[in-house]
Design an enzyme around this catalytic site. Structure first.
Site, PDB file in Angstrom:
ATOM      1  N   SER A 192      -4.890   9.520  -0.683  1.00  0.00           N
ATOM      2  CA  SER A 192      -4.891   9.014  -1.611  1.00  0.00           C
ATOM      3  C   SER A 192      -6.204   8.970  -2.813  1.00  0.00           C
ATOM      4  O   SER A 192      -6.628   9.778  -2.225  1.00  0.00           O
ATOM      5  CB  SER A 192      -4.366   7.566  -1.526  1.00  0.00           C
ATOM      6  OG  SER A 192      -5.535   6.834  -0.917  1.00  0.00           O
ATOM      7  N   LYS A 193      -6.240   8.345  -3.823  1.00  0.00           N
ATOM      8  CA  LYS A 193      -6.902   8.402  -4.745  1.00  0.00           C
ATOM      9  C   LYS A 193      -8.507   7.840  -4.193  1.00  0.00           C
ATOM     10  O   LYS A 193      -9.570   7.851  -4.354  1.00  0.00           O
ATOM     11  CB  LYS A 193      -6.686   7.369  -5.658  1.00  0.00           C
ATOM     12  CG  LYS A 193      -5.516   8.054  -6.604  1.00  0.00           C
ATOM     13  CD  LYS A 193      -5.585   7.166  -8.363  1.00  0.00           C
ATOM     14  CE  LYS A 193      -4.551   7.443  -9.010  1.00  0.00           C
ATOM     15  NZ  LYS A 193      -5.252   9.069  -8.965  1.00  0.00           N
ATOM     16  N   ARG A 194      -8.533   7.220  -2.917  1.00  0.00           N
ATOM     17  CA  ARG A 194      -9.667   6.620  -2.198  1.00  0.00           C
ATOM     18  C   ARG A 194     -10.950   8.112  -2.168  1.00  0.00           C
ATOM     19  O   ARG A 194     -11.336   8.281  -1.571  1.00  0.00           O
ATOM     20  CB  ARG A 194      -9.369   5.882  -1.258  1.00  0.00           C
ATOM     21  CG  ARG A 194      -9.115   6.645   0.382  1.00  0.00           C
ATOM     22  CD  ARG A 194      -8.693   5.756   1.235  1.00  0.00           C
ATOM     23  NE  ARG A 194      -8.062   5.127   1.494  1.00  0.00           N
ATOM     24  CZ  ARG A 194      -6.932   4.528   1.957  1.00  0.00           C
ATOM     25  NH1 ARG A 194      -6.589   6.339   2.431  1.00  0.00           N
ATOM     26  NH2 ARG A 194      -5.760   3.547   1.800  1.00  0.00           N
TER      27      ARG A 194
END
Length: 421
Positions: free
Chosen positions: A201-203
């Protein structure tokens, strides 16, 4: 074996790199068997559709070189066909109306199973399966109805998708059987996790194709890397051409366990691809990337600088940090010269006499200067590098000075010396 597969993204946002990996597996499988790979936009949930996402999906695939056969299809274009099939199922008693919607009657006994091409035998008890909605009260078909019906109409032989769709498969199989069609082969490929073991994910950093493109990855390197997320031809080979990937890909070698997205490995692989490019192709890639990112730097100078950095870069976005001094004025922190104003001034005076101003002559003059000053190369060259480039890291010092030109070099050495006075 004649095969037909489909890539079916939902236009709810920009194309995620995990989805691209699944698309790639479809494309490799189709090309390996001389089959077709269709592109279908699954837009049954119109409330979630992002207008520009449809074009972004296509542009991302084009940039990666993952092509599709025939025109792009949209699920909602077949809304009337879905309604007719749903009404037929109601008439046959395998579906029923419920508050304006149409639901499918799932079997109450036994199991629904299939031989998954990646995960092996999978079976679900039928009793817990809910009667899925086929058509909503507003007339729009649901994903679990439109998707398998389009697979039937398009003659899809293999459904290769991420394993978070496993729970949808028994519902779709029962619907396909109810319309009297042949059930395709299902292959549920592993999800892609970040380095922390959680779903990518964007993390974790860049996740959309646009972000990887902006970071300066080459399409061939990214494709090579993505192909190895969950698949390997032999457990040893890493660098493979697109053609070799096509020739060697098989669903039998896809692993069911989640794959880990290793950004460091991607950087290493991209660097290998950059170094393998012919000099003119590398320079061309740099010019194109800089233009896409809005840099208005002299393309001729970029091409001259390219050979100096080709062995150093792992991504194209590292080029500005190495070479900005060639295109923009720099003013180093006086403290970074570590008190070596004498070296900077001596270098200025020495270089003013160098003729012609070439890397070879520059190197000979500066090495002779350091001998006279009794300095080691690192002691003498570093303050000169900082004064001229503004950084401790740059392409080869002598080549950099030649590219920058005598006038700019002397001006920057004088300015650095003045700043430390």
């Amino acid at each position: 074996m004649s095969v037909r597969v489909r890539m079916a993204p939902s236009p709810t946002g920009f194309l995620h790199i995990g989805g691209v990996r699944t698309f790639l597996f479809n494309w490799l499988f189709a090309r390996r068997h001389g089959g077709e790979c269709l592109l279908r936009i699954e837009n049954t949930d119109t409330s979630r559709e992002v207008a520009e996402a449809t074009e972004q999906i296509q542009e991302s695939l084009r940039w990666l070189g993952i092509g599709w056969d025939g025109p792009v299809a949209f699920q909602l274009d077949r809304i009337d066909e879905c309604k007719r099939v749903a009404e037929r199922l109601v008439a046959e008693g395998t579906a029923y109306e419920d508050e304006g919607a149409i639901r499918f009657r799932m079997p109450d006994e036994g199991t629904t199973g299939w031989e998954d091409a990646v995960r092996g035998r999978i079976a679900f008890p039928n009793e817990p399966l809910e009667d899925v909605v086929l058509v909503r009260s507003d007339g729009r078909p649901t994903y679990n109805f439109a998707s398998p019906m389009e697979d039937v109409w398009d003659g899809i032989t293999h459904v290769i998708r991420a394993d978070d769709h496993v729970s949808n498969t028994p519902k779709q199989i029962n619907i396909i059987r109810a319309v009297g069609a042949k059930v395709p082969v299902y292959a549920h490929v592993p999800l892609v996790n970040g380095p922390d073991g959680k779903r990518l994910s964007k993390r974790h950093g860049a996740t959309s194709v646009d972000e990887f493109r902006k970071a300066g990855y080459l399409p061939d390197a990214l494709v090579n890397f993505l192909a190895l997320l969950g698949w390997a031809p032999d457990g040893e080979t890493t660098i493979m051409s697109r053609q070799e990937l096509v020739e060697r890909f098989s669903l039998e070698r896809v692993q069911p366990s989640p794959a880990t997205f290793d950004y460091a490995k991607l950087d290493w692989m991209n660097g290998a691809y950059l170094r393998a490019l012919p000099e003119d192709e590398f320079a061309h890639a740099l010019v194109l990337w800089l233009g896409e990112q809005g840099y208005e730097w002299d393309a001729v100078l970029v091409r001259r600088a390219a050979p100096l950095v080709q062995e150093k870069l792992t991504r194209l976005d590292e080029f500005p940090a190495y070479a900005r001094f060639l295109f923009e004025d720099v003013r180093p922190d006086p403290a970074s010269l570590d008190g070596r104003r004498d070296v900077v001034l001596a270098a200025r005076d020495t270089l003013a006499e160098v003729e012609p101003f070439t890397a070879e002559r520059i190197e000979a003059a500066l090495r002779s200067l350091l001998e006279r000053l009794g300095l080691k190369p690192r002691e003498g060259f570093q303050p000169i590098r900082i004064a001229v480039t503004g950084s401790t890291v740059s392409p080869g010092l002598f080549e950099s000075l030649e590219l920058l030109g005598r006038e700019q070099v002397l001006e920057r050495l004088s300015a650095a010396a003045a700043a430390t006075a």
